[in-house]
Design a protein around this motif. Structure first.
Motif, mmCIF file in Angstrom:
data_model
loop_
_atom_site.group_PDB
_atom_site.id
_atom_site.type_symbol
_atom_site.label_atom_id
_atom_site.label_comp_id
_atom_site.label_asym_id
_atom_site.label_seq_id
_atom_site.Cartn_x
_atom_site.Cartn_y
_atom_site.Cartn_z
ATOM 1 N N ALA A 1 -36.722 19.180 55.941
ATOM 2 C CA ALA A 1 -37.128 17.877 55.918
ATOM 3 C C ALA A 1 -37.399 17.380 57.231
ATOM 4 C CB ALA A 1 -36.215 17.012 55.030
ATOM 5 N N VAL A 2 -38.604 16.725 57.238
ATOM 6 C CA VAL A 2 -38.656 15.867 58.704
ATOM 7 C C VAL A 2 -38.430 14.456 58.443
ATOM 8 C CG1 VAL A 2 -40.368 15.315 60.165
ATOM 9 C CG2 VAL A 2 -40.783 17.540 59.100
ATOM 10 N N ARG B 1 -31.572 22.614 61.847
ATOM 11 C CA ARG B 1 -30.896 21.563 62.725
ATOM 12 C C ARG B 1 -29.918 21.147 61.440
ATOM 13 N NH1 ARG B 1 -33.836 17.186 65.825
ATOM 14 N NH2 ARG B 1 -34.464 16.612 63.781
ATOM 15 N N GLU B 2 -29.014 20.263 61.800
ATOM 16 C CA GLU B 2 -28.045 19.552 60.670
ATOM 17 C C GLU B 2 -28.490 18.011 60.902
ATOM 18 O OE1 GLU B 2 -26.372 20.635 58.473
ATOM 19 O OE2 GLU B 2 -26.356 22.768 58.882
ATOM 20 N N PRO B 3 -28.431 17.371 59.772
ATOM 21 C CA PRO B 3 -28.570 17.546 58.415
ATOM 22 C C PRO B 3 -29.947 18.211 57.778
ATOM 23 C CG PRO B 3 -28.836 15.393 58.497
ATOM 24 C CD PRO B 3 -28.983 15.905 60.040
ATOM 25 N N THR B 4 -30.809 18.041 58.642
ATOM 26 C CA THR B 4 -32.211 18.769 58.089
ATOM 27 C C THR B 4 -32.656 19.729 58.992
ATOM 28 O OG1 THR B 4 -33.408 16.683 58.878
ATOM 29 C CG2 THR B 4 -32.485 16.910 56.344
ATOM 30 N N SER B 5 -33.611 20.467 58.759
ATOM 31 C CA SER B 5 -34.409 21.662 59.680
ATOM 32 C C SER B 5 -35.917 20.682 60.248
ATOM 33 C CB SER B 5 -34.644 22.736 59.046
ATOM 34 O OG SER B 5 -33.632 23.519 58.659
ATOM 35 N N LEU B 6 -36.237 21.084 61.279
ATOM 36 C CA LEU B 6 -37.432 20.510 61.663
ATOM 37 C C LEU B 6 -38.447 21.460 61.411
ATOM 38 C CD1 LEU B 6 -38.553 17.880 63.066
ATOM 39 C CD2 LEU B 6 -38.036 19.055 65.740
ATOM 40 N N LEU B 7 -39.616 20.960 60.698
ATOM 41 C CA LEU B 7 -40.760 21.523 60.584
ATOM 42 C C LEU B 7 -41.460 21.840 61.932
ATOM 43 C CD1 LEU B 7 -42.822 22.967 58.526
ATOM 44 C CD2 LEU B 7 -44.021 20.645 58.413
ATOM 45 N N VAL B 8 -42.077 23.056 62.130
ATOM 46 C CA VAL B 8 -42.679 23.668 63.376
ATOM 47 C C VAL B 8 -44.039 24.027 62.916
ATOM 48 C CG1 VAL B 8 -42.976 24.762 65.296
ATOM 49 C CG2 VAL B 8 -40.603 23.939 64.662
ATOM 50 N N LEU B 9 -45.210 23.258 63.277
ATOM 51 C CA LEU B 9 -46.520 23.866 63.034
ATOM 52 C C LEU B 9 -47.279 24.186 64.205
ATOM 53 C CD1 LEU B 9 -47.379 20.636 60.828
ATOM 54 C CD2 LEU B 9 -46.954 22.918 59.807
#
Length: 577
Positions: free
Chosen positions: A24-25, A282-290
């Motif tokens: 989730a970003v 990452r916590e609590p959400t991961s970071l989208l990498v495009l």
């Protein structure tokens, strides 16, 4: 209500020996309004029963006016023919009376000779001197006193004159009848025009309500566009703050074999890992990498929000859907075709369930085939140069119309033919129906009636108060700029979009020349009347238009060409590219 983030979604992380995590970003800044539910952005017709009823009344008046227009034209032709008949009959009477006068002179000379030779005056003298036609007819009974040859000459001349008089009487009666019919129709047309004017007043009130609603929607659209761009910038800031340098597309094409250090794959809905993307745990959400190319392309597309849609243009002032996609990706380093068909043919597919920001979404129907392309922002939102919205907008993604999702960063696939129209359906380009240049029917758009388009749905052309449909306005500005380069000044324009009320008024002034109210292409915002040289056949300005207008989607309709009955060199219509 919180905005649905254009780049927030959940996905499972598939890594050998690793537990699933959520992707989730996070959003940064205040949430904005959600995109409009109107098809094609905010230009879709608004529900208004009052407007529907008034439009129906207007259509009925238009049909009556159209029928009366044909009758008026026929009556005017009959009146002209009757007047020509009267003129011809009068000329025939004049000729017959001239003949009779000449013959009378001959008889007079004959009688004088007879008198000189000892003859006596007889009733012939009455014939020769009588001014009243009745006297002449009565005298004919006494012509036996004169030579048979003389009698026959005068008799024939008088019979010819009497016949001409009868023809003149009949012609005068026909002229009177034709004039009465013309006057009667003029009265009927005047009554219909009064009805049309009354309907127009009511339509103006209803249209004002629609325009206010549309203005509100457009403000909401601007808020959506602005907030979407802000959220995208916040996402880029998050990448920078996390120390993520976006990798090139090539480094993300095989996420199982190798990814840049610190990144892990993004899970696919059907299992496995998605190609062309990664994430930073990452916590609590991961970071989208495009990929870097995708980030650059979407950023450039965000910068185009609000620009006009215009078929066949490729920025920077206006765009069509294919040119926007191809340009932002080309500038980012990925070459793509410039039209929706070509883009469909070469982009590598991904499942709709796996759609990510930057993916291309292709819309269409079984009847029309492929009809649109835009850039996905998430599973329910897209950015596109939209034909019906008339601009580059953030709009809902109609999932039930998705024909194909493609990911440019994966490279091209072997070309696949896009689906085309079936059963005689017209082609759709960027969400808008494309009519052939010869099409002379109603080019309705946005669901609005002819001449009843809300002002907020039109775009100014930068000259006085003139406005056109937004794509036509953008094309006009481009054409006027090219014209100015050739002649040193912009094009001169006298007429553009014409309201229903304006059409009614013009029809009342020129019923034989003006289009029936509700049928003019001026009422669709797709026609202009030009001046200063363009309004004359054979001028350098007109020749330039003939040679160049087509490059900008403008044409001179055949009915207005020389020799076709309604020569109008000044009238030009927009048909798109």
């Amino acid at each position: 209500m919180r905005a649905r983030s254009p780049w927030r979604r959940a996905a499972s992380l598939v890594v050998a020996g690793a537990a699933a995590v959520l992707l989730a970003v996070p959003l940064a800044g205040p949430a904005g309004a959600t995109p409009s539910d109107q098809p094609g952005g905010t230009s879709g017709v608004l529900d208004s029963e009052a407007l529907d009823r008034l439009q129906q009344r207007a259509a009925e008046v238009q049909a009556d006016l159209q029928q009366r227009q044909a009758e008026v034209a026929a009556a005017q032709r009959a009146l002209a023919d009757a007047q020509a008949g009267v003129d011809a009959a009068r000329a025939a009477v004049d000729a017959a009376e001239g003949d009779l006068a000449r013959y009378q002179d001959v008889v007079a000379r004959y009688a004088s000779a007879a008198y000189r030779d000892g003859g006596a005056l007889t009733p012939l003298s009455v014939l020769l001197s009588g001014a009243d036609p009745g006297d002449v007819v009565a005298a004919l009974g006494y012509l036996e006193a004169v030579d048979d040859h003389t009698a026959s000459v005068v008799t024939a001349a008088e019979q010819q004159r009497q016949a001409a008089l009868a023809e003149q009487t009949a012609a005068d009666a026909a002229l009177t009848e034709a004039q009465q019919r013309t006057d009667q129709l003029a009265g009927q047309v005047a009554d219909l025009e009064a009805t049309a004017a009354a309907v127009t007043d009511e339509l103006d009130v209803a249209l004002g309500d629609v325009d206010r609603q549309l203005s509100d929607l457009q403000r909401q659209q601007a808020d959506v566009d602005r907030q979407t761009a802000a959220n995208w910038r916040a996402y880029l800031d998050q990448l920078a703050a996390a120390g993520v340098a976006a990798p090139p597309a090539a480094d993300l094409r095989d996420p199982v074999a190798a990814l840049p250090a610190g990144l892990v794959p993004v899970g696919a809905a059907a299992g496995g890992a998605q190609r062309g993307a990664a994430q930073l745990p990452r916590e609590p959400t991961s970071l989208l990498v495009l990929p870097a190319e995708t980030l650059a392309a979407v950023t450039a597309a965000m910068d185009a929000l609000g620009r006009p849609y215009a078929p066949g243009t490729a920025g920077p002032d206006s765009w069509d859907c294919g040119s926007l996609v191809s340009t932002v990706y080309r500038d980012a380093g990925i070459d793509l075709p410039g039209d929706q068909e070509g883009l469909f043919a070469v982009t590598t597919p991904v499942d709709l369930a796996d759609v990510l920001p930057g993916d291309l979404v292709f819309l269409g129907t079984p009847e029309s085939g492929l009809g649109h392309v835009g850039i996905a922002l998430d599973g329910s939102t897209m950015l596109a140069a939209d034909g019906r919205a008339g601009a580059v907008v953030v709009r809902r993604l109609p999932v039930d119309q998705v024909l194909h999702v493609g990911r440019p960063s994966l490279g091209p696939r072997p070309e696949v033919a896009p689906p085309g129209p079936a059963g005689g359906a017209l082609r759709v380009e960027c969400g808008n129906t494309v009519y052939p240049p010869s099409f002379d029917g109603a080019r309705s758009w946005g669901g609005y009636p002819n001449g009843l388009i809300p002002p907020s749905a039109l775009c100014p052309i930068g000259v006085g108060g003139h406005a056109l449909r937004c794509d036509a306005a953008a094309a006009y500005r481009a054409m006027s700029g090219a014209y100015a380069e050739a002649f040193g000044q912009p094009m001169c324009i006298t007429d553009s979009y014409r309201t229903y009320a304006g059409q009614v008024r013009l029809y009342g002034e020129k019923p034989a020349l003006a289009a029936v109210p509700g049928t003019s292409n001026h009422g669709w915002g797709l026609a202009v009347d030009l001046c200063s040289g363009i309004d004359g056949f054979g001028t350098p300005q007109y020749a330039w238009m003939v040679a160049n207008a087509g490059r900008f989607g403008w044409l001179h309709p055949t009915w207005a060409d020389p020799g076709n009955g309604r020569e109008e060199p000044w009238h030009w219509e927009y048909a798109g590219s």
